[in-house]
Write an enzyme that holds these catalytic residues in place. Structure first.
Site, PDB file in Angstrom:
ATOM      1  NE  ARG A  61      22.560 -17.439  62.012  1.00  0.00           N
ATOM      2  CZ  ARG A  61      23.309 -17.446  60.904  1.00  0.00           C
ATOM      3  NH1 ARG A  61      22.734 -17.646  59.720  1.00  0.00           N
ATOM      4  NH2 ARG A  61      24.610 -17.301  60.957  1.00  0.00           N
ATOM      5  CD  GLU A  92      20.020 -24.138  61.263  1.00  0.00           C
ATOM      6  OE1 GLU A  92      19.245 -23.186  61.017  1.00  0.00           O
ATOM      7  OE2 GLU A  92      21.199 -24.166  60.909  1.00  0.00           O
ATOM      8  CG  HIS A 116      22.182 -22.928  57.924  1.00  0.00           C
ATOM      9  ND1 HIS A 116      22.107 -22.480  59.219  1.00  0.00           N
ATOM     10  CD2 HIS A 116      22.762 -21.907  57.230  1.00  0.00           C
ATOM     11  CE1 HIS A 116      22.613 -21.260  59.311  1.00  0.00           C
ATOM     12  NE2 HIS A 116      23.019 -20.892  58.097  1.00  0.00           N
TER      13      HIS A 116
END
Ligand code: DGY
Length: 329
Positions: free
Chosen positions: A249, A278, A296
């Site tokens: 993450r 993000e 991602h």
């Protein structure tokens, strides 16, 4: 088709399930609604979810959907399960869900190999400067073979890999690293297990991992404890040639400190699949030749995404059918 053996209750989806999982869900007889076609920011999508949630018994969401108390309260007391399509669930206010008696589930196990594949792809691409080299060739610049042309890290010549968080995905990365002849050091409670020892993993604390690794790869979940786990002091402790790989993450890394470390030459490079804010990427990182970026896509294998869909649907249907969810968090 047989009638469902439960009162059909509505399931809300924030995205389009892969085909087989969609067929499983359709066969369950539950009516569905969707906000898959809502574009815009995370906040726009959250607002759309708030608007669509009233009356839903289940929400199947992705890791980029914010599912907070407002969404849960908008759904009302009939909301029984939030099934996340992903293993990470930092996008969901789990405490708020549990306070309201809502089950939260995730999709562990089915995406370990795909995510490890991407982590290793980033590792190899960063170590051997593949993206930089690709850009160079495409630029049309003159070149000829030279002994020092695009030289990088010899991964297979005993380079040390530091795995921060040796869990399911970390182990899948360790298996790949062992096959490449890398020396492996790792943190996490399972780093001292016999399974880790069999792969040649040496358990270490984070400071030793940072000081000795040629490549540092992150595989811990985002929690209050791991937020900014890697920041300025940790970059200062790393080798100046070190490559940071992040497929966990974004907020595990202090992205401003990462930019600073790269600009100052404190570390050698970064290969990133996830970002602190993000989908925004810290300005400056994109201009650096020694930074590789992916959007991602750690679990983005076709079969993996089907399995994630199947697990998310299975979890939602289990709770709605009065059974225990296979993957509660
Ligand atoms: C996850 O599952 O948490 C990934 O980030 C997306 O697959």
């Amino acid at each position: 088709m047989a009638e469902p053996d439960h009162a059909p209750t509505r399931i809300h989806l924030t995205f389009d399930l892969p085909p087989k999982a969609a067929a499983d869900l359709a066969a369950s007889g539950h009516p569905t609604t969707s906000t898959a076609d809502v574009d815009g920011s995370k906040e726009d999508r959250r607002q759309a979810l708030v608007a669509a949630a009233p009356g839903a018994s289940a929400i199947i969401a992705t890791v980029s959907d914010l599912v907070d108390a407002e969404v849960m309260d908008a759904a009302g007391p009939g909301l029984r399960v939030i099934a996340n399509y992903g293993v990470g669930y930092d996008n969901i206010d789990v405490a708020a869900a549990h306070d309201r008696g809502i089950v939260v589930t995730n999709t562990p196990g089915v995406l370990d190999e795909a995510t490890a594949d991407l982590a290793f792809a980033l590792l190899l691409a960063g170590a051997r400067r593949v993206v930089e080299a690709d850009r160079f060739v495409r630029s049309g610049a003159e070149w000829s073979w030279e002994p020092d042309f695009f030289v990088g890290l010899d991964v297979s010549a005993g380079a040390t890999l530091g795995i921060v968080g040796l869990g399911r995905i970390g182990f899948a990365v360790a298996r790949r690293a062992a096959a490449f002849g890398m020396r492996i050091v790792a943190t996490g409670s399972r780093a001292s297990s016999s399974e880790a020892a069999a792969l040649g993993v040496t358990p270490v604390e984070l400071p030793e991992l940072l000081a000795t690794s040629d490549v540092v790869t992150l595989h811990c979940p985002l929690t209050p404890e791991t937020h900014h786990l890697i920041g300025a002091p940790q970059f200062a402790a790393m080798k100046s040639s070190a490559l940071l790989v992040n497929t966990s993450r974004g907020a595990v890394v202090d992205e401003d400190a990462l930019l600073e470390a790269l600009l100052e030459g404190t570390i050698g490079g970064a290969a990133l699949d996830v970002y602190e804010h993000e989908p925004r990427v810290t300005a400056g990182l994109l201009a650096l030749p020694n930074v590789i970026t992916a959007p991602h896509i750690g679990s983005a294998g076709i079969a993996t995404r089907e399995r994630m869909g199947a697990v998310a649907v299975e979890n939602a249907l289990a709770v709605l059918g009065g059974a225990t969810a296979p993957n509660p968090v």
